[in-house]
Design an enzyme around this catalytic site. Sequence first.
Site, short mmCIF file in Angstrom:
data_model
loop_
_atom_site.label_atom_id
_atom_site.label_comp_id
_atom_site.label_asym_id
_atom_site.label_seq_id
_atom_site.Cartn_x
_atom_site.Cartn_y
_atom_site.Cartn_z
N LYS A 187 -13.34 0.58 -2.50
CA LYS A 187 -14.31 0.81 -1.43
C LYS A 187 -15.57 1.46 -2.01
O LYS A 187 -16.69 1.08 -1.68
CB LYS A 187 -13.72 1.74 -0.35
N HIS B 107 9.21 -26.76 0.52
CA HIS B 107 8.59 -27.88 -0.18
C HIS B 107 7.46 -27.42 -1.08
O HIS B 107 6.59 -28.20 -1.46
CB HIS B 107 8.09 -28.91 0.85
N GLU C 31 0.83 -1.21 0.00
CA GLU C 31 0.00 0.00 0.00
C GLU C 31 0.86 1.25 0.00
O GLU C 31 0.47 2.29 -0.52
CB GLU C 31 -0.94 0.02 1.22
O1 PA5 Z 1 -3.62 1.07 6.05
C1 PA5 Z 1 -4.70 1.57 5.82
O2 PA5 Z 1 -4.88 2.81 5.85
C2 PA5 Z 1 -5.90 0.70 5.51
O3 PA5 Z 1 -5.55 -0.63 5.44
C3 PA5 Z 1 -6.97 0.86 6.59
O4 PA5 Z 1 -6.42 0.49 7.82
C4 PA5 Z 1 -8.18 0.01 6.27
O5 PA5 Z 1 -8.68 0.31 4.99
C5 PA5 Z 1 -9.28 0.20 7.31
O6 PA5 Z 1 -9.71 1.53 7.35
P1 PA5 Z 1 -10.55 2.07 8.58
O7 PA5 Z 1 -9.67 2.07 9.80
O8 PA5 Z 1 -11.00 3.46 8.23
O9 PA5 Z 1 -11.72 1.14 8.76
#
Ligand code: PA5
Length: 468
Positions: free
Chosen positions: A437, A323, A294
Site C-alpha cells: 500500500k 477438466h 492473510e
Molecule cells: O482483511 C483486511 O484487513 C484487508 O483485506 C482490508 O479489508 C483491505 O485492505 C481494505 O482495507 P480498508 O477497509 O481500510 O479499505
Amino acid sequence: MSKVSLYYKNVSAEVVGQEHGISQSQFAELAERVKPAIAAVNKRREQGKTPYRDLPYNKDYPTSVKQVASDIEGEYENFVVLGIGGSALGNIAVQSALNPYMYNIDSAQREKRPRLFVFDNVDPAQLASFLDWVGDRLEETIFNVISKSGRTAETASQFMTIRQLLIDKLGEDACKEHIIATTDAKEGTMRKIADDAGYRTLVVPDGVGGRFSVLSPVGLLSAAVCGIDIDGLLEGAGLMDKRVCGDDMFSNPAAMNAAVNWHYYNRGKPISVMMPYAYALKDFADWYRQLWAESLGKTVDVDGNEVFVGPTPVKALGTTDQHSQVQLYREGPNDKLFTFLQVEDFGSEINIGPAPDCAPELGYLDGAKMSKLINSEKAATEYALLHDKRPCLTVMFDKLDAVSVGEFIYLYEVTTSIAGELFKINTYNQPAVELGKEATFALMEREGYEELAKKIVPITKIDTDFLV
Ligand code: PA5
C-alpha cells in the site's frame, strides 16, 4: 441437526495409507496438541481481543443495517459496493451463495430488489465500462463505499470518481443521498469525509479485521438490500459457535479442520485446495483464500523467530476444474490437502433430457438428476484422488441457505484462529500488505513518500536490456 459438517475419514491412514494419511495415534496426538490452541482462542475471545467472535449475538449491527436497507427499499435499481479485500470478498461470496445465478439479469428473480455490483479493483477498462452504463442510471443507483481506513488507494479512487460523477450529474445535495459509507465509528479518512458530507454511515466494528468482518455491517448491508436473510446468517454463525468452543477435537469441526491442515503443512503438503462442488460456493473459495493467506502467511512467530510460515490456499471449482486441474492433482506432487464443499439439496433440480437416437451411449444420462451427476462427479474425483493417496476433507451442507452459509463462515473464521495458534503466529495482522500500500503511495507521488519512491523506481522501472 446441524446443516454443515466436516467429514474427515478420507485423511485417515486407513484410507490413504500410512505415508500420506493420519494414523489413529497421530489423530490422538493432534487432539492433545490442539487443546491448548482452542483454550488460547477461547481466552483471547474472553479478553475481548477477537470481537468477530461475538458478531452473531450483536443486536445493534443488524438493527442499523435493516434500518438503512428499509430506508432505501424500492428506491434503487442498482446497489454498488466499492471496497477491496475484506471489504468486498464476503459481500460477493454471500451474494453468489444465496441469490440466484441470474439475479442481476432477471428482474423477476430479483423480486424488485436492486442489482448488486461489487468493484474491488482499479482496472480503468472495467470501471469505465460500468460508468458508461450507469451514467444515465445514477438516479436509480446507490453506492456503498466500504473502507475502515478510507485511505486504501483502490477504494478511495473509486469513491472519488463516483462522487464527482454524482455531483456533476445530480448535484451536491442529491450526491449525499446516493452514498452510504461503512467505516470506522470515529476515526479515519472515510469517517471524516462521511461526517463532513453528511452521508448515511454504518460501522466497521473496532478490532474486527476486514477478512473477519462479513457478519458485520461490512457484509450485512449488501446482503440485506438484496433480500438475503441476515438473521439467518447470524443464527447459523451462532449455531456453529456452540460447536467450536469445546476442547475435544473429535466434536469440534474447527479444531479438526485446523489440526488436519496444520498436520499436513508440516508433512510436505503446504498447499490447501478448496474445491466447491456448487457454483454458488465458488466465491467462498475466494473469500477463504484471503482469510487463510492473510491470516496465516507470516514471517515471524509470536516470539519473534523467523518462520516464513503459511499454507498456500488454492481455489478450484468442481466440476469445471476436473477438466483443468485434476491431472496435476492426481499425478503431480503429492503436496496438497483437498477440501471439497458438497451440497446435498441444491434447492433446484434438473432432469437431464433424453439422448438423441443416434447416441445411445448417452442413454445413461437420460432422465438422470443433475444434482446426482454433480455429486457423483465429486465422489468420483475424490475416489480418484484417494486412489493416488491424496488426502481429502469434505465440508457437507445439507442445503444452501442463510443458516448454513452463516455456519460455514463461522467455521472457517474459527478454524483460522485455531490454525494461527498452532502455527504460533499473529493471525490478525497483515504487515506485508501494508508495504505494498505504501509503495503505491510512493509511485503515485504522494507527499511524504519521496524516499520510498527513490528505492522503488530503480527496481521496478523497465530495463530494456532484460526485455526479450
Ligand atoms: O482483511 C483486511 O484487513 C484487508 O483485506 C482490508 O479489508 C483491505 O485492505 C481494505 O482495507 P480498508 O477497509 O481500510 O479499505
